[in-house]
Scaffold this active site. Structure first.
Site, PDB file in Angstrom:
ATOM      1  N   GLU A  54       0.818  -1.213   0.000  1.00 35.67           N
ATOM      2  CA  GLU A  54       0.000   0.000   0.000  1.00 35.67           C
ATOM      3  C   GLU A  54       0.855   1.268   0.000  1.00 35.67           C
ATOM      4  O   GLU A  54       0.538   2.222  -0.697  1.00 35.67           O
ATOM      5  CB  GLU A  54      -0.952   0.008   1.200  1.00 35.67           C
ATOM      6  CG  GLU A  54      -2.073  -1.008   1.105  1.00 35.67           C
ATOM      7  CD  GLU A  54      -3.025  -0.750  -0.050  1.00 35.67           C
ATOM      8  OE1 GLU A  54      -3.303   0.422  -0.375  1.00 35.67           O
ATOM      9  OE2 GLU A  54      -3.505  -1.750  -0.637  1.00 35.67           O
ATOM     10  N   ASP A  71      -6.151   8.674  -0.430  1.00 36.14           N
ATOM     11  CA  ASP A  71      -5.713   7.634   0.501  1.00 36.14           C
ATOM     12  C   ASP A  71      -4.517   8.173   1.271  1.00 36.14           C
ATOM     13  O   ASP A  71      -3.629   8.794   0.686  1.00 36.14           O
ATOM     14  CB  ASP A  71      -5.316   6.362  -0.241  1.00 36.14           C
ATOM     15  CG  ASP A  71      -6.504   5.625  -0.831  1.00 36.14           C
ATOM     16  OD1 ASP A  71      -7.650   5.913  -0.441  1.00 36.14           O
ATOM     17  OD2 ASP A  71      -6.274   4.738  -1.674  1.00 36.14           O
TER      18      ASP A  71
END
Length: 148
Positions: A54, A71
């Site tokens: 991620e 994000d």
């Protein structure tokens, strides 16, 4: 002269967020202390693998998405649902500012990630985990890190 003094003072007040990129083993220890190992059935290896894919362990990682949301942090937690940036329509289900997810102190990010796993379909929330970690032998992710 006064202008120079004011500028110097303002320079002291500006906070600069330095990127913190953790090592795999440092994160393993932090995650272990935060009781992530086997949280909701997900091993420590799952968490370390997911964080790598991620954010590459970067606490200040930000990704702008096509829908206008962002994000944030080591777990790449989305502003539309989970944290508060500046938009009023955000759900902020973790009751946290998105900026708090990008600090060296991973407490808020870990609490929010646990909430995501608990309230959604486990770790399926994270595409990096689904593509690279799900269903694999993840024992190598904590190997040599002095965690149980």
């Amino acid at each position: 002269m006064k202008a120079a003094g004011i500028l110097a003072l303002m320079g002291c007040l500006v906070t600069v967020v330095e990127p913190k990129v953790y090592t795999r083993c440092k994160l393993a220890k932090i995650f272990s202390r935060a009781s992530l190992d086997n949280y909701r059935g997900f091993s420590l290896g799952n968490w370390i693998c997911m964080a790598y894919y991620e954010s590459h362990y970067n606490t200040t990682a930000q990704t702008q998405l096509e829908d206008g949301s962002t994000d944030y942090g080591i777990f790449q937690i989305n502003s539309d649902t989970w944290c508060r940036s500046t938009k009023l329509q955000e759900k902020n289900r973790c009751h946290v500012a998105c900026s708090a997810l990008m600090t060296d102190d991973l407490t808020d990010a870990i609490i929010c990630a646990k909430k995501i796993v608990k309230e959604t379909d486990g770790m399926n929330y994270w595409q990096g985990w689904k593509k690279n970690c799900e269903g694999r032998d993840l024992s190598e992710w904590k190997k040599g890190c002095e965690v149980s």
